[in-house]
Design an enzyme around this catalytic site. Sequence first.
Site, PDB file in Angstrom:
ATOM      1  N   GLY A 125      41.205  18.744 -20.590  1.00  0.00           N
ATOM      2  CA  GLY A 125      41.192  19.883 -19.672  1.00  0.00           C
ATOM      3  C   GLY A 125      40.943  21.168 -20.451  1.00  0.00           C
ATOM      4  N   GLN A 163      42.654  23.723 -20.958  1.00  0.00           N
ATOM      5  CA  GLN A 163      43.774  24.139 -21.813  1.00  0.00           C
ATOM      6  C   GLN A 163      44.380  22.940 -22.558  1.00  0.00           C
ATOM      7  OE1 GLN A 163      45.239  26.867 -22.933  1.00  0.00           O
ATOM      8  NE2 GLN A 163      43.759  28.205 -21.936  1.00  0.00           N
ATOM      9  N   SER A 164      43.576  21.959 -22.882  1.00  0.00           N
ATOM     10  CA  SER A 164      44.104  20.743 -23.510  1.00  0.00           C
ATOM     11  C   SER A 164      44.808  21.028 -24.845  1.00  0.00           C
ATOM     12  CB  SER A 164      42.940  19.781 -23.748  1.00  0.00           C
ATOM     13  OG  SER A 164      43.323  18.755 -24.622  1.00  0.00           O
ATOM     14  N   ASN A 165      46.068  20.598 -24.925  1.00  0.00           N
ATOM     15  CA  ASN A 165      46.798  20.680 -26.206  1.00  0.00           C
ATOM     16  C   ASN A 165      46.193  19.706 -27.214  1.00  0.00           C
ATOM     17  OD1 ASN A 165      48.924  22.466 -25.246  1.00  0.00           O
ATOM     18  ND2 ASN A 165      49.643  20.715 -24.054  1.00  0.00           N
ATOM     19  N   CYS A 185      43.046  18.751 -27.430  1.00  0.00           N
ATOM     20  CA  CYS A 185      41.796  19.285 -27.985  1.00  0.00           C
ATOM     21  C   CYS A 185      42.098  20.355 -29.024  1.00  0.00           C
ATOM     22  CB  CYS A 185      40.912  19.841 -26.867  1.00  0.00           C
ATOM     23  SG  CYS A 185      40.212  18.522 -25.833  1.00  0.00           S
TER      24      CYS A 185
END
Length: 402
Positions: free
Chosen positions: A125, A127-129, A131
């Site tokens: 997503g 705001q992926s943590n 990534c």
Amino acid sequence: MSLGTSFGRVSSNQSVRQESSRSLIYLARGRIASMSRAFHTLESAKLPDWLPPWLKRPSKQYALGLFPTPIHRWNPPGIPEDVEFWIKRDDLTGMQLSGNKVRKLEFLIAEAMAQGADTLITIGGIQSNHCRATAVAARYAGLDCHLILRNSRQAAENDPGMVGNLLIDRMTGAHIHQVTKEEYAKVGGKKLGEQLEQQLKAQGRKPYVIPVGGSDSIGTFGYLAATQEILDQAGKEAFTDIINACGSGGTTAGLALGNALSGMGATIHAYGVCDDEDYFYDFIDGLYRELEATPDRIGKDARAMLVAHQAKGAGYAISKPEEMQTVIDVAQTTGIIFDSTYSGKAFHALREDIKADPGYWKGRKVLYIHTGGLFGLYSEASELQKQLEVKEKSHRLVVAAE
Ligand SMILES: *Cc1c(COP(=O)(O)O)cnc(C)c1O
């Protein structure tokens, strides 16, 4: 000079202590170096000795995280006193590289290096943590990083900005490729990763694709290894229940398999923030098949190895005011900061479950795994702010004239 003798001499003689402040620093350094493992290095995988010989396993690990993370007693608001509550601080696996994904990345990056990759690709997503953690870990390991980030249709056409995790992604120079939620739903994360892999290969790169959340059979070893850490820290008084926020499933998969194989004897509770219970049971069974940890070998399947609960609420990354309020209440009473997409939402749902069935939880020794997510909170700052301001507005200090 050996550590033991010089330490003794220094501490028994004040004047020596003053003269040799330099050597004290050296001593302290030596001590730290001898207590912790090498950092940012490729090493042999340190796996628990209760792993059965038939389990397919990685041979290398890239040291990235600050382990062991602390476990401490914790008395959050709304948990009855007859529940013995503890928290494991996997929000402290690092700073920019914080949270649960670090444990999986140790094994995934080692595998990428073993395959001679020069570039990582991963997906999540906006705001992926996961990534963000991959972007940081890639730079630590000297690899380039490409992120496929899912955004709303309109937003995907424009620059996604620099809020929250995106600031870290971009600070570390990750290349960002946006897709719409519709494209993601239609094509799927796996295929999107393969498409970018082909494009980068055509440019002469050697990419390694890490799936959503780092949740594949290799990533599962992150929380298989963490199970041993928990066993070491718990000592003789084992936890009866271990709880985690569940998104892509790899954290739960590792904990539940570790619990079964080590004989830890806890009940593993996964609080899903997306999808539904059947999805997670089936997904985790799929991971176990890849590891050849099939029911005929371990005697049970995912449905018998963990309890999946629903914590999704209004939808993935959408928070209700009461969930936000729980995040605020926890911070204001205990100083622990949850995010509202994962750790806070899961804790909110757990508290509701305890309220609904206090009999189950009475007298139990519970470990809540704080899986991190602090940076994501910045992307929700405006909503949080509205609720925080109700509690107390800021003040203008009355400054007296000199
Ligand atoms: C990814 C994530 C989770 C969920 O872990 P999975 O292994 O993907 O199920 C929980 N909390 C935070 C903060 C995360 O970033």
